[in-house]
Scaffold this motif. Structure first.
Motif, PDB file in Angstrom:
ATOM      1  N   PRO A  24      15.424   2.073 -10.287  1.00  0.00           N
ATOM      2  CA  PRO A  24      14.915   3.236  -9.531  1.00  0.00           C
ATOM      3  C   PRO A  24      13.748   2.908  -8.611  1.00  0.00           C
ATOM      4  O   PRO A  24      13.636   3.477  -7.516  1.00  0.00           O
ATOM      5  N   LEU A  25      12.885   1.989  -9.019  1.00  0.00           N
ATOM      6  CA  LEU A  25      11.735   1.646  -8.180  1.00  0.00           C
ATOM      7  C   LEU A  25      12.149   0.914  -6.908  1.00  0.00           C
ATOM      8  O   LEU A  25      11.388   0.874  -5.932  1.00  0.00           O
ATOM      9  N   THR A  26      13.355   0.346  -6.896  1.00  0.00           N
ATOM     10  CA  THR A  26      13.844  -0.338  -5.704  1.00  0.00           C
ATOM     11  C   THR A  26      13.987   0.634  -4.537  1.00  0.00           C
ATOM     12  O   THR A  26      13.728   0.283  -3.379  1.00  0.00           O
ATOM     13  N   PHE A  27      14.416   1.868  -4.822  1.00  0.00           N
ATOM     14  CA  PHE A  27      14.533   2.873  -3.766  1.00  0.00           C
ATOM     15  C   PHE A  27      13.165   3.150  -3.144  1.00  0.00           C
ATOM     16  O   PHE A  27      13.048   3.339  -1.930  1.00  0.00           O
ATOM     17  N   ILE A  28      12.143   3.174  -3.975  1.00  0.00           N
ATOM     18  CA  ILE A  28      10.785   3.438  -3.489  1.00  0.00           C
ATOM     19  C   ILE A  28      10.279   2.252  -2.677  1.00  0.00           C
ATOM     20  O   ILE A  28       9.678   2.424  -1.607  1.00  0.00           O
ATOM     21  N   LEU A  29      10.521   1.043  -3.161  1.00  0.00           N
ATOM     22  CA  LEU A  29      10.121  -0.159  -2.426  1.00  0.00           C
ATOM     23  C   LEU A  29      10.790  -0.196  -1.055  1.00  0.00           C
ATOM     24  O   LEU A  29      10.142  -0.492  -0.043  1.00  0.00           O
ATOM     25  N   GLU A  30      12.068   0.112  -1.007  1.00  0.00           N
ATOM     26  CA  GLU A  30      12.798   0.088   0.258  1.00  0.00           C
ATOM     27  C   GLU A  30      12.253   1.130   1.233  1.00  0.00           C
ATOM     28  O   GLU A  30      12.105   0.865   2.432  1.00  0.00           O
ATOM     29  N   ALA A  31      11.918   2.307   0.722  1.00  0.00           N
ATOM     30  CA  ALA A  31      11.344   3.350   1.576  1.00  0.00           C
ATOM     31  C   ALA A  31      10.000   2.884   2.138  1.00  0.00           C
ATOM     32  O   ALA A  31       9.704   3.094   3.324  1.00  0.00           O
ATOM     33  N   ALA A  32       9.184   2.254   1.302  1.00  0.00           N
ATOM     34  CA  ALA A  32       7.886   1.754   1.758  1.00  0.00           C
ATOM     35  C   ALA A  32       8.061   0.699   2.840  1.00  0.00           C
ATOM     36  O   ALA A  32       7.308   0.676   3.834  1.00  0.00           O
ATOM     37  N   ASP A  33       9.043  -0.164   2.677  1.00  0.00           N
ATOM     38  CA  ASP A  33       9.339  -1.194   3.678  1.00  0.00           C
ATOM     39  C   ASP A  33       9.756  -0.540   4.998  1.00  0.00           C
ATOM     40  O   ASP A  33       9.291  -0.924   6.082  1.00  0.00           O
ATOM     41  N   ASP A  34      10.637   0.460   4.923  1.00  0.00           N
ATOM     42  CA  ASP A  34      11.091   1.160   6.126  1.00  0.00           C
ATOM     43  C   ASP A  34       9.926   1.837   6.846  1.00  0.00           C
ATOM     44  O   ASP A  34       9.817   1.776   8.075  1.00  0.00           O
ATOM     45  N   SER A  81       0.821  -1.209   0.000  1.00  0.00           N
ATOM     46  CA  SER A  81       0.000   0.000   0.000  1.00  0.00           C
ATOM     47  C   SER A  81       0.857   1.262   0.000  1.00  0.00           C
ATOM     48  O   SER A  81       0.619   2.193  -0.774  1.00  0.00           O
ATOM     49  N   PHE A  82       1.870   1.285   0.867  1.00  0.00           N
ATOM     50  CA  PHE A  82       2.762   2.450   0.917  1.00  0.00           C
ATOM     51  C   PHE A  82       3.521   2.625  -0.388  1.00  0.00           C
ATOM     52  O   PHE A  82       3.713   3.744  -0.878  1.00  0.00           O
ATOM     53  N   ALA A  83       3.974   1.509  -0.962  1.00  0.00           N
ATOM     54  CA  ALA A  83       4.745   1.576  -2.205  1.00  0.00           C
ATOM     55  C   ALA A  83       3.898   2.150  -3.336  1.00  0.00           C
ATOM     56  O   ALA A  83       4.369   3.002  -4.118  1.00  0.00           O
ATOM     57  N   LYS A  84       2.652   1.705  -3.423  1.00  0.00           N
ATOM     58  CA  LYS A  84       1.770   2.234  -4.469  1.00  0.00           C
ATOM     59  C   LYS A  84       1.518   3.727  -4.261  1.00  0.00           C
ATOM     60  O   LYS A  84       1.524   4.510  -5.222  1.00  0.00           O
ATOM     61  N   SER A  85       1.301   4.145  -3.015  1.00  0.00           N
ATOM     62  CA  SER A  85       1.076   5.568  -2.725  1.00  0.00           C
ATOM     63  C   SER A  85       2.284   6.402  -3.113  1.00  0.00           C
ATOM     64  O   SER A  85       2.153   7.487  -3.706  1.00  0.00           O
ATOM     65  N   LEU A  86       3.477   5.901  -2.778  1.00  0.00           N
ATOM     66  CA  LEU A  86       4.697   6.613  -3.163  1.00  0.00           C
ATOM     67  C   LEU A  86       4.823   6.694  -4.675  1.00  0.00           C
ATOM     68  O   LEU A  86       5.249   7.713  -5.227  1.00  0.00           O
ATOM     69  N   GLY A  87       4.469   5.587  -5.355  1.00  0.00           N
ATOM     70  CA  GLY A  87       4.516   5.595  -6.817  1.00  0.00           C
ATOM     71  C   GLY A  87       3.602   6.645  -7.412  1.00  0.00           C
ATOM     72  O   GLY A  87       3.964   7.326  -8.388  1.00  0.00           O
ATOM     73  N   GLN A  88       2.429   6.798  -6.837  1.00  0.00           N
ATOM     74  CA  GLN A  88       1.492   7.818  -7.320  1.00  0.00           C
ATOM     75  C   GLN A  88       2.063   9.225  -7.112  1.00  0.00           C
ATOM     76  O   GLN A  88       2.016  10.067  -8.018  1.00  0.00           O
ATOM     77  N   ASN A  89       2.590   9.483  -5.919  1.00  0.00           N
ATOM     78  CA  ASN A  89       3.162  10.803  -5.620  1.00  0.00           C
ATOM     79  C   ASN A  89       4.327  11.127  -6.540  1.00  0.00           C
ATOM     80  O   ASN A  89       4.415  12.220  -7.114  1.00  0.00           O
ATOM     81  N   LEU A 118       9.196  -6.034 -12.593  1.00  0.00           N
ATOM     82  CA  LEU A 118       8.914  -6.382 -11.206  1.00  0.00           C
ATOM     83  C   LEU A 118      10.082  -7.129 -10.581  1.00  0.00           C
ATOM     84  O   LEU A 118      10.498  -6.828  -9.451  1.00  0.00           O
ATOM     85  N   LEU A 119      10.635  -8.084 -11.297  1.00  0.00           N
ATOM     86  CA  LEU A 119      11.759  -8.856 -10.764  1.00  0.00           C
ATOM     87  C   LEU A 119      12.966  -7.960 -10.492  1.00  0.00           C
ATOM     88  O   LEU A 119      13.654  -8.118  -9.482  1.00  0.00           O
ATOM     89  N   SER A 120      13.214  -7.021 -11.387  1.00  0.00           N
ATOM     90  CA  SER A 120      14.337  -6.104 -11.193  1.00  0.00           C
ATOM     91  C   SER A 120      14.111  -5.217  -9.969  1.00  0.00           C
ATOM     92  O   SER A 120      15.046  -4.909  -9.224  1.00  0.00           O
ATOM     93  N   THR A 121      12.861  -4.839  -9.728  1.00  0.00           N
ATOM     94  CA  THR A 121      12.533  -3.967  -8.601  1.00  0.00           C
ATOM     95  C   THR A 121      12.809  -4.625  -7.261  1.00  0.00           C
ATOM     96  O   THR A 121      13.223  -3.959  -6.307  1.00  0.00           O
ATOM     97  N   ILE A 122      12.588  -5.951  -7.139  1.00  0.00           N
ATOM     98  CA  ILE A 122      12.761  -6.602  -5.836  1.00  0.00           C
ATOM     99  C   ILE A 122      14.210  -6.939  -5.525  1.00  0.00           C
ATOM    100  O   ILE A 122      14.522  -7.377  -4.414  1.00  0.00           O
ATOM    101  N   VAL A 123      15.128  -6.742  -6.484  1.00  0.00           N
ATOM    102  CA  VAL A 123      16.546  -7.007  -6.212  1.00  0.00           C
ATOM    103  C   VAL A 123      17.148  -5.757  -5.556  1.00  0.00           C
ATOM    104  O   VAL A 123      17.591  -4.835  -6.234  1.00  0.00           O
ATOM    105  N   LYS A 124      17.154  -5.742  -4.228  1.00  0.00           N
ATOM    106  CA  LYS A 124      17.644  -4.567  -3.491  1.00  0.00           C
ATOM    107  C   LYS A 124      19.152  -4.396  -3.630  1.00  0.00           C
ATOM    108  O   LYS A 124      19.669  -3.276  -3.570  1.00  0.00           O
ATOM    109  N   TYR A 125      19.848  -5.511  -3.817  1.00  0.00           N
ATOM    110  CA  TYR A 125      21.312  -5.466  -3.869  1.00  0.00           C
ATOM    111  C   TYR A 125      21.779  -6.156  -5.149  1.00  0.00           C
ATOM    112  O   TYR A 125      21.946  -7.381  -5.166  1.00  0.00           O
ATOM    113  N   PRO A 126      21.989  -5.421  -6.230  1.00  0.00           N
ATOM    114  CA  PRO A 126      22.314  -6.031  -7.523  1.00  0.00           C
ATOM    115  C   PRO A 126      23.778  -6.473  -7.630  1.00  0.00           C
ATOM    116  O   PRO A 126      24.479  -6.159  -8.595  1.00  0.00           O
TER     117      PRO A 126
END
Length: 479
Positions: free
Chosen positions: A242-252, A74-82, A191-199
């Motif tokens: 780039p979306l990985t940064f947003i996913l990580e922020a949502a997780d935090d 939910s947070f990740a989607k909201s950040l994506g919209q913003n 999507l797969l690229s987004t979930i790789v936090k540490y490439p």
């Protein structure tokens, strides 16, 4: 990096490369299809019985991995919209379109659902137990008379010493979720690229680099070919998506605020302790707190609760304060991405989205407070000792048996056969697909991963039950 490539809808098995399938009556985008693949999967359902903070908790309020993942989504989607709207309104990228904004939201929503899907039972402590088991046992283990560390390559060994839930998530959705064939859930490359936090591989971990992407490994050697294909298709070229940064922020945002709320509800953290900690932070950085003063807001909500004659004004204050904080840090993360947009798109940004802000200090405080008040408490330590015994014992027994499995020079005894039979046929089928044509060293490495694959797929309850059943089986076998 370019959004046209970053938002690749290509799949390992078929599917559109980008955009919508206009020839079909199914009007969903490829990323919307990902969502339905995920929520319909057994791996996602198992998150309802996996620990977030409090293992095997009987309360219906406390979060599990499933509820945490839904919050992150939910947070990740909201950040994506913003962020997507900011890119459009301020024309940060001439190639960026409204459809891309929609795709970003759908990708992030899916990424939030699966970001923890590879974690073992008993939360992050389970990861520690597996890593420490390899550190203790692997240097002593032999295969055909040789030390395993000498049989396997350096990267294979480092993969085991740096076992990581993030890498396991990538492995699960690309290889282990066996539906039609060995391609896992067959999700889109974006999507797969987004979930790789540490490439980076296990041999590329560099804690001294100052770059967030090298703190841990993002994929196993066994899955490197798949990672390289995704990296090429999305054009990340060794950088974080780039979306990985947003996913990580949502997780935090999700776990740092949720841990405080859960700790309060469970009685580990009081309103007054939280208030005093926030006052100290507010005093230290008073010049940076013009927009959001966390201690003042908490106190304001407490007095509002008293005026409203709520039964528990402290609970009213803490729970409503959590919502206010979440709104504040969402705005901070949005600013963190948009203000560093060029560096992120060039792959040069090395930090999280809260870096260098007052919000970063608030998030650090929340994490530190949860650690001091909850994670180092005696009840949690007691549970973790029990969990360590269970996971270590399961690893002992399954590793002993699996080393002999699929080895023409070794024979499984009657107990080994029974233990190997417990492992899911899907996992064993995935192993045989990956082991075809491989060397003996590679097969050995894949068999070891077969055990971690199986254990990571367990829920907390199943791990406990299997441990108890196997303990009884072995005790009866010695009588």
């Amino acid at each position: 990096m370019r959004w046209e490539e970053l938002l690749s809808a290509k799949r390992c098995r078929g599917g559109q490369t980008r955009g919508r399938n206009v020839k079909s009556s199914d009007l969903r985008s490829e990323f919307e299809k990902d969502y339905h693949r995920i929520i319909g999967s057994a791996s996602f359902r198992r998150l309802q019985d996996k620990t977030q903070v409090f293992p095997l908790d009987k309360s219906d309020f406390i979060r599990t991995r499933l509820t945490h993942s839904l919050e992150v989504s939910s947070f990740a989607k909201s950040l994506g919209q913003n962020i997507g709207e900011n890119i459009l309104v301020y024309k940060k990228d001439s190639e960026f379109t409204p459809q891309m904004k929609e795709d970003i939201c759908n990708i992030l929503q899916c990424a939030g659902l699966i970001h923890d899907i590879g974690n073992p039972p008993f939360g992050h402590f389970g990861e520690d137990v597996i890593r420490e088991w390899f550190e203790r046992k692997l240097p002593l283990m032999t295969y055909h008379g040789k030390l395993m560390e000498q049989v396997m390559s350096r990267q294979m060994v480092e993969d085991l010493y740096h076992f990581e839930g993030n890498a396991q998530a990538f492995r699960l959705v690309t290889k282990l979720h066996f539906l039609v064939d060995e391609r896992g859930m067959n999700l889109t490359y974006a999507l797969l690229s987004t979930i790789v936090k540490y490439p980076v591989p296990s041999t590329g971990i560099d804690l001294d680099s100052g770059d967030i992407k090298t703190r841990k490994m993002g994929y196993y050697l066994a899955d490197e070919k798949m990672f390289r294909e995704i990296e090429k298709e999305t054009g990340t070229k060794g950088c974080r998506h780039p979306l990985t940064f947003i996913l990580e922020a949502a997780d935090d945002i999700a776990y740092k605020t949720a841990d405080i709320e859960d700790a309060f509800v469970k009685g580990y953290l009081s309103y007054h302790t939280l208030l005093e900690e926030l006052k100290e932070l507010q005093m230290m950085y008073h010049q940076e707190t013009n927009t959001f003063r966390p201690a003042d807001k908490l106190e304001e909500l407490y007095f509002r609760g008293k005026e409203m004659h709520v039964a528990n004004p402290e609970e009213y204050a803490v729970k409503n304060w959590i919502i206010r904080v979440q709104g504040f840090v969402i705005n901070c993360a949005t600013y963190g991405f948009t203000s560093n947009y060029d560096a992120i798109m060039k792959g040069e940004y090395k930090y999280d989205l809260f870096h260098g802000t007052y919000c970063e200090r608030l998030m650090q405080l929340l994490g530190d407070l949860a650690y001091r008040e909850v994670f180092t408490s005696e009840p949690i330590y007691r549970m973790e000792v029990t969990e360590s015994v269970m996971l270590s014992d399961l690893l002992d027994k399954f590793m002993t048996a699996i080393i002999k499995y699929d080895d023409p020079l070794q024979k499984l005894n009657s107990m080994d056969l029974r233990i190997v039979s417990f492992i899911s046929d899907n996992y064993k089928r995935a192993y045989h697909c990956q082991a075809e044509g491989k060397t003996e060293a590679e097969k050995l490495y894949l068999r070891i991963l077969l055990v971690t694959d199986y254990i990571c797929g367990m829920t907390d309850s199943y791990a406990m039950r299997l441990y108890q059943e196997m303990r009884g089986m072995f005790l009866s076998g010695t009588e």
